[in-house]
Design an enzyme around this catalytic site. Structure first.
Site, mmCIF file in Angstrom:
data_model
loop_
_atom_site.group_PDB
_atom_site.id
_atom_site.type_symbol
_atom_site.label_atom_id
_atom_site.label_comp_id
_atom_site.label_asym_id
_atom_site.label_seq_id
_atom_site.Cartn_x
_atom_site.Cartn_y
_atom_site.Cartn_z
ATOM 1 C CG HIS A 14 -1.941 1.193 1.307
ATOM 2 N ND1 HIS A 14 -3.148 1.027 1.560
ATOM 3 C CD2 HIS A 14 -1.647 2.572 1.092
ATOM 4 C CE1 HIS A 14 -3.803 2.045 1.447
ATOM 5 N NE2 HIS A 14 -2.811 3.161 1.347
ATOM 6 C CG HIS A 16 -0.749 7.014 -0.921
ATOM 7 N ND1 HIS A 16 -1.870 7.085 -1.780
ATOM 8 C CD2 HIS A 16 -1.014 6.317 0.197
ATOM 9 C CE1 HIS A 16 -3.088 6.525 -0.696
ATOM 10 N NE2 HIS A 16 -2.215 6.125 0.370
ATOM 11 C CG LEU A 17 5.052 5.656 -5.835
ATOM 12 C CD1 LEU A 17 5.370 4.665 -6.956
ATOM 13 C CD2 LEU A 17 6.106 5.895 -5.031
ATOM 14 N NE ARG A 18 0.505 11.832 -2.122
ATOM 15 C CZ ARG A 18 -0.600 11.529 -1.303
ATOM 16 N NH1 ARG A 18 -1.356 10.735 -1.938
ATOM 17 N NH2 ARG A 18 -0.691 11.595 0.131
ATOM 18 C CG ASN A 42 -5.239 8.293 -3.201
ATOM 19 O OD1 ASN A 42 -3.896 8.199 -3.749
ATOM 20 N ND2 ASN A 42 -5.167 9.024 -1.973
ATOM 21 C CE LYS A 100 -7.901 1.746 -0.899
ATOM 22 N NZ LYS A 100 -6.603 2.247 -0.307
ATOM 23 C CG HIS A 137 -10.057 4.532 3.574
ATOM 24 N ND1 HIS A 137 -8.801 5.158 3.586
ATOM 25 C CD2 HIS A 137 -10.732 4.888 4.482
ATOM 26 C CE1 HIS A 137 -8.830 5.736 4.585
ATOM 27 N NE2 HIS A 137 -10.151 5.715 5.193
ATOM 28 C CG HIS A 175 -4.856 2.153 5.883
ATOM 29 N ND1 HIS A 175 -6.268 1.918 6.057
ATOM 30 C CD2 HIS A 175 -4.967 3.054 4.741
ATOM 31 C CE1 HIS A 175 -7.093 2.827 5.182
ATOM 32 N NE2 HIS A 175 -6.013 3.452 4.519
ATOM 33 C CG LEU A 220 -8.026 10.523 7.763
ATOM 34 C CD1 LEU A 220 -8.607 11.192 6.610
ATOM 35 C CD2 LEU A 220 -8.615 10.266 8.930
ATOM 36 C CG ASP A 248 -1.563 4.683 4.064
ATOM 37 O OD1 ASP A 248 -1.691 5.207 2.862
ATOM 38 O OD2 ASP A 248 -2.384 5.288 4.862
ATOM 39 C CG HIS A 252 -0.230 15.099 2.073
ATOM 40 N ND1 HIS A 252 -1.183 15.455 1.193
ATOM 41 C CD2 HIS A 252 -0.466 14.054 2.732
ATOM 42 C CE1 HIS A 252 -2.074 14.181 1.256
ATOM 43 N NE2 HIS A 252 -1.661 13.457 2.211
ATOM 44 C CB ALA A 264 -5.230 12.445 6.341
HETATM 45 N N1 LIG Z 1 -3.482 7.561 4.732
HETATM 46 C C1 LIG Z 1 -3.610 8.819 4.564
HETATM 47 O O1 LIG Z 1 -3.907 9.364 5.690
HETATM 48 N N2 LIG Z 1 -3.621 9.572 3.644
HETATM 49 C C2 LIG Z 1 -3.541 9.010 2.203
HETATM 50 C C3 LIG Z 1 -4.926 8.149 1.656
HETATM 51 C C4 LIG Z 1 -5.324 6.792 2.577
HETATM 52 O O2 LIG Z 1 -4.668 6.128 2.512
HETATM 53 O O3 LIG Z 1 -6.380 6.800 3.194
HETATM 54 C C5 LIG Z 1 -3.148 9.928 1.059
HETATM 55 O O4 LIG Z 1 -3.603 9.729 -0.023
HETATM 56 O O5 LIG Z 1 -2.860 10.961 1.725
HETATM 57 ZN ZN LIG Z 2 -3.087 5.134 1.616
HETATM 58 ZN ZN LIG Z 3 -6.783 4.798 3.206
#
Ligand SMILES: NC(=O)N[C@@H](CC(=O)O)C(=O)O
Ligand SMILES: [Zn+2]
Ligand SMILES: [Zn+2]
Length: 347
Positions: A14, A16-18, A42, A100, A137, A175, A220, A248, A252, A264
């Site tokens: 899990h 996030h690479l953006r 996302n 997802k 999620h 998560h 989150l 996760d 940011h 988050a």
């Molecule tokens: N976990 C987080 O707090 N943020 C994640 C989104 C997610 O995994 O719910 C994000 O994309 O920033």
């Molecule tokens: Zn996430």
């Molecule tokens: Zn999530």
């Protein structure tokens, strides 16, 4: 005295690479230690179609520094307009490894998520039929439900009904943050797994809120009471193959977190493996780390375990992690466990 632990190269189930400058900045942090990762879809706009996933995968591979090896395992973002045939095709070509589910409004960039679960029935049935797992999620979004209760209530009101209505659907609870999440996995013998983050093994809600609000501990699902953190620790270190690592890691820009309405997400890609070694050692479970980080995930997803290895080294020197990494748009703070760590990943 130094101590070494060599394990199969881990994967992150899990991540996030953006995109753009942020992708450029964070990808090497993961690729340094991890062979593969399940890439969260996302983005804005989200990665909904197979064509969007192909394009995103190409951007990730283009951002990989020369000499680094990393395989992005792509996912699609489930919307009420998702096309089951497009999902099936993206799966058949090997492009995607999961879909997802974000309840609409539950977390960062979830506005396109699902509000009415009837409208994703055809996609879920198709996924069960073709053996494509659903990553979830797991939080309800009702205004009247306290944010600390949203995971437990999601299990009863949404997840359990979906699973009962969709026999054979393989589900990963992403998560998990509560003993309720742990128990739900333990009580359901088949087709269910859960990822656990590094930070939820380390912080509880006091770390977030006592002595001043700590925006870099806000994520989150939000960190819960200590008893829940301990339940997650017990699950992660138990050797139960249904629990595996999904960091996760969710970068940011600092300006977006240190804000009156802070985003988050905890950014843990840089130091996750060292922190996990610390956590597993603390619980007398170093022998379970390889299962959690390198074996249970591929087994759940039906993929081979990586043949390469990494070596974790414990020394008498405190490991110094960077406080921040730099992106072209500004710094991103690296998760700080709040204590000294003596583990590091050998080059
Ligand atoms: N976990 C987080 O707090 N943020 C994640 C989104 C997610 O995994 O719910 C994000 O994309 O920033
Ligand atoms: Zn996430
Ligand atoms: Zn999530």
């Amino acid at each position: 005295m130094t101590q070494n632990l060599t394990i199969a190269r881990p994967d992150d189930w899990h991540l996030h690479l953006r995109d753009g400058a942020m992708l450029q900045a964070v990808l090497p942090e993961t690729a340094r230690h991890f062979a593969r990762a399940i890439i969260m879809p996302n983005l804005v706009p989200p990665v909904v179609t197979g064509a969007q996933a192909v394009a995103y995968k190409d951007r990730i591979i283009a951002a990989l520094p020369q000499g680094m090896c990393f395989e992005p395992l792509m996912t699609l973002y489930l919307t009420e307009d998702s096309d089951p045939e497009d999902i099936a095709t993206a799966h058949a070509t090997g492009l995607i490894k999961a879909v997802k589910l974000y309840p609409a409004g539950a977390t960062t960039n979830s506005a396109s998520g699902v509000a009415d679960f009837k409208n994703v029935r055809a996609s879920l049935d198709k996924m069960a039929e073709i053996g494509l797992p659903l990553c979830v999620h797991g939080e309800v979004t009702d205004h009247d439900i306290d944010i600390f209760d949203r995971e437990a209530i999601f299990i009863d009101r949404v997840l359990d009904p979906i699973r009962k209505a969709t026999p054979g659907l393989r589900v990963i609870m992403e998560h998990i943050t509560t003993s309720d999440g742990v128990a739900y996995v333990q009580d359901n013998a088949t087709d269910l797994g859960a990822t656990i983050t590094t930070h939820h093994l380390i912080i509880n809600r006091n770390h977030l809120l006592v002595g001043g609000i700590k925006p870099h501990y806000y994520c989150l699902p939000v960190a819960k009471r200590e008893e829940h953190r301990l339940a997650l620790r017990a699950a992660a270190t138990s050797g139960d193959a249904r629990f595996f690592l999904g960091t996760d890691s969710a970068p940011h820009l600092d300006g977006d977190k240190e804000s009156a309405c802070g985003c988050a997400g905890c950014f843990t890609a840089t130091n996750t493996m060292a922190l996990l070694a610390h956590v597993f050692e603390e619980d007398g479970a170093l022998d379970k780390l390889e299962g959690f980080a390198s074996r249970n995930g591929p087994n759940f997803y039906g993929l081979p375990v990586n043949e390469e290895t990494i070596t974790l080294v414990k020394t008498e020197q405190t490991t110094v992690f960077p406080d921040k990494i730099e992106s072209a748009n500004g710094p991103v703070t690296v998760f700080d466990p709040g204590y000294d760590v003596f583990w590091t990943v050998a080059d």
